[in-house]
Design an enzyme around this catalytic site. Structure first.
Site, PDB file in Angstrom:
ATOM      1  N   HIS A 153     -55.547 -93.562  23.111  1.00 11.39           N
ATOM      2  CA  HIS A 153     -56.650 -92.598  23.119  1.00 11.39           C
ATOM      3  C   HIS A 153     -57.976 -93.301  22.864  1.00 11.39           C
ATOM      4  O   HIS A 153     -58.012 -94.413  22.340  1.00 11.39           O
ATOM      5  CB  HIS A 153     -56.431 -91.534  22.038  1.00 11.39           C
ATOM      6  CG  HIS A 153     -55.342 -90.565  22.366  1.00 11.39           C
ATOM      7  ND1 HIS A 153     -55.584 -89.309  22.837  1.00 11.39           N
ATOM      8  CD2 HIS A 153     -53.991 -90.698  22.320  1.00 11.39           C
ATOM      9  CE1 HIS A 153     -54.433 -88.688  23.051  1.00 11.39           C
ATOM     10  NE2 HIS A 153     -53.448 -89.504  22.745  1.00 11.39           N
ATOM     11  N   HIS A 185     -55.135 -87.499  27.449  1.00 12.08           N
ATOM     12  CA  HIS A 185     -56.408 -86.815  27.726  1.00 12.08           C
ATOM     13  C   HIS A 185     -57.000 -87.477  28.971  1.00 12.08           C
ATOM     14  O   HIS A 185     -57.306 -88.675  28.967  1.00 12.08           O
ATOM     15  CB  HIS A 185     -57.353 -86.926  26.522  1.00 12.08           C
ATOM     16  CG  HIS A 185     -56.817 -86.205  25.319  1.00 12.08           C
ATOM     17  ND1 HIS A 185     -56.869 -86.727  24.043  1.00 12.08           N
ATOM     18  CD2 HIS A 185     -56.208 -84.992  25.217  1.00 12.08           C
ATOM     19  CE1 HIS A 185     -56.326 -85.858  23.196  1.00 12.08           C
ATOM     20  NE2 HIS A 185     -55.915 -84.804  23.886  1.00 12.08           N
ATOM     21  N   GLU A 230     -60.030 -89.965  29.200  1.00 15.87           N
ATOM     22  CA  GLU A 230     -60.037 -91.156  28.343  1.00 15.87           C
ATOM     23  C   GLU A 230     -59.442 -92.289  29.173  1.00 15.87           C
ATOM     24  O   GLU A 230     -58.220 -92.466  29.254  1.00 15.87           O
ATOM     25  CB  GLU A 230     -59.266 -90.884  27.043  1.00 15.87           C
ATOM     26  CG  GLU A 230     -59.957 -89.790  26.209  1.00 15.87           C
ATOM     27  CD  GLU A 230     -59.224 -89.396  24.931  1.00 15.87           C
ATOM     28  OE1 GLU A 230     -59.676 -88.429  24.286  1.00 15.87           O
ATOM     29  OE2 GLU A 230     -58.212 -90.029  24.593  1.00 15.87           O
ATOM     30  N   GLU A 232     -56.415 -95.100  18.647  1.00 14.82           N
ATOM     31  CA  GLU A 232     -57.647 -94.351  18.946  1.00 14.82           C
ATOM     32  C   GLU A 232     -58.832 -95.305  18.746  1.00 14.82           C
ATOM     33  O   GLU A 232     -59.103 -95.721  17.619  1.00 14.82           O
ATOM     34  CB  GLU A 232     -57.741 -93.168  17.976  1.00 14.82           C
ATOM     35  CG  GLU A 232     -58.942 -92.290  18.089  1.00 14.82           C
ATOM     36  CD  GLU A 232     -58.704 -91.114  19.030  1.00 14.82           C
ATOM     37  OE1 GLU A 232     -59.476 -90.984  19.994  1.00 14.82           O
ATOM     38  OE2 GLU A 232     -57.752 -90.336  18.798  1.00 14.82           O
TER      39      GLU A 232
END
Lengths: 301, 301
Positions: free
Chosen positions: B106, B14, B17, B166
């Protein structure tokens, strides 16, 4: 000072700051909340195209396009250049504005709490900041005085160089209920203040209050390819409006090494790690702590 | 189980990020940090174009494009469709992958702390989660088991359906040093685990640990025009992995009214107010608390 007849509340000037966008929607469905009997309130979503794309701007930051020179420069053809001219026609024109006072709603990813940002020493404007802080003692006053006609903020299109309400921390592109609620409370106080001003029922305001004045922006360290090589130090992160002394931890390199603040005197941080400033690799703003004076009691004719 | 020979650490899947993007830059300049003598580590920035524009994606979410059917579908022509095929050629191919294990980095705007996300019941994968949580007891295990070939995550391109790290909360488009440091610590433990696995020196791992399993996404309330009419309730904000009981405050309308959770049993929230999910008006994910089993000790041949 003359009465205030026309107040504009604006939001979405930065299209991915959703708090103002949704407060405008709420107030459109319940206009009584922003109505005051001594003036008319109007509501404007100011950068709908950027908001539709969930971006700060399309071509350039809208909230830097309102100097009189730029508004009159027909060679500036970006989307926000054009949008600034449209807003100047709607709210201004800047030289003789229709709207008396603009309250523009913003958010920040920095831990700045509630910041009241204004670029005028006019007692009506300073008085609003003092009034709001009297109601909400945690609010911070952020002043950067200048000439209204050369000012680049949307708020400078009003007859008074009004007021930017900046609440954080909140990431771009989402709504936090706490930030939404707080922004609404601040706006209610701003409207109550203008109404009390018109009616001659303002409470006594302090003659002087503590605030912060912009000194400079600080760029994050870069390598020769212009890539970031460091970030805001963990000991500085989230410490907006706190003192930064020479030698204090300032940046942390990608390798984890600490870089110290090399200035010669104590300053104060603001917009620490604001996502919107990463395009220019700006890591924070440095501020001086100042005493702001209310030069006379704001009184309508 | 065979030895692990090839490990890929991926970031920027992404594009906004930034934590993984900058950890990759750091490790490129200091490869010893991610080197382990029993396998080779490679580093890949996986969506450079979205990263260059500071956007999550150009055309579609890259981390949903890795099912075998989609990788083989030549009618899918978006930028991320093509990028997924390129990454499959680089790391896979999915049916017989060159790379044994993908660790994909992430971040989230939600208050999820350190979450270890994996979609496999394979003892090597579950063992990594148990090992990391043994080192970092605050880490949460987030499991959604399925078939590797139909899995849509980048991590499923490896021979084992690897591991998504994450960390949050952090706004999109900026670096927080605390999140950067934490992500680095997690990756070091992941690499140490794979190295110990290869060498047969893994410590004893628990047979069972608490985790969370995805149930469903919840959409924020909308009006007939498809506009948001409510947001995450302030009492739910930042309470990721905490229980949500029937009747608990769930949403707050733009007018400030509370809407209660109407489910019939206790669930747990995750990705509460994740900015990336606002395009679909998703407010949070609901999770079940589960016991995750390590079905056998991970042991190389």
């Amino acid at each position: 000072m003359p009465h205030i007849k026309q107040v504009a509340i604006t939001g979405g000037t930065h299209g991915n700051e959703l708090t103002g966008v949704h407060l405008l929607k709420h107030w459109r469905s319940d206009p009584a909340q922003v109505a005051r009997s001594s003036f008319t309130t109007e509501l404007h979503l100011t950068n709908p195209r950027a908001n539709g794309l969930n971006r700060r701007y399309i071509d350039q930051d809208l909230n830097r396009q309102f100097s009189l020179d730029d508004l009159n420069n027909t060679a500036l053809l970006g989307y926000e250049h054009q949008q600034a001219k449209a807003l100047n026609a709607l709210l201004g024109p800047k030289e003789d504005p229709r709207v008396d006072f603009v309250i523009d709603l913003h958010t920040t990813t920095a831990n700045m709490g509630t910041s009241l940002i204004f670029n005028s020493e006019d007692p009506l404007v300073v008085g609003m900041a003092f009034y709001v802080q009297q109601q909400l003692p945690h609010a911070k006053l952020f002043m950067d005085p200048g000439e209204r006609l050369s000012d680049t903020f949307l708020t400078s299109v009003g007859r008074y160089n009004g007021f930017l309400v900046e609440v954080g921390p909140v990431p771009q592109g989402l709504l936090r209920a706490d930030v939404y609620n707080e922004t609404q409370v601040v706006v209610m106080h701003c409207l109550d203040y203008l109404d009390a001003f018109n009616r001659g029922t303002l409470p006594n305001l302090a003659g002087q209050r503590e605030g912060f004045c912009f000194v400079e922006k600080v760029v994050l360290p870069e390598n020769e390819q212009g890539e970031l090589t460091a970030m805001v130090h963990p000991d500085l992160q989230d410490r907006d409006y706190q003192p930064i002394a020479p030698g204090d931890p300032f940046f942390m390199t990608l390798a984890g090494d600490t870089l110290a603040y090399t200035g010669s005197k104590v300053v104060y941080g603001a917009f620490i790690n604001e996502a919107a400033y990463y395009d220019a690799h700006v890591g924070l703003s440095l501020m001086d702590k100042i005493q702001i004076e209310l030069k006379s009691e704001p009184t309508a004719d």
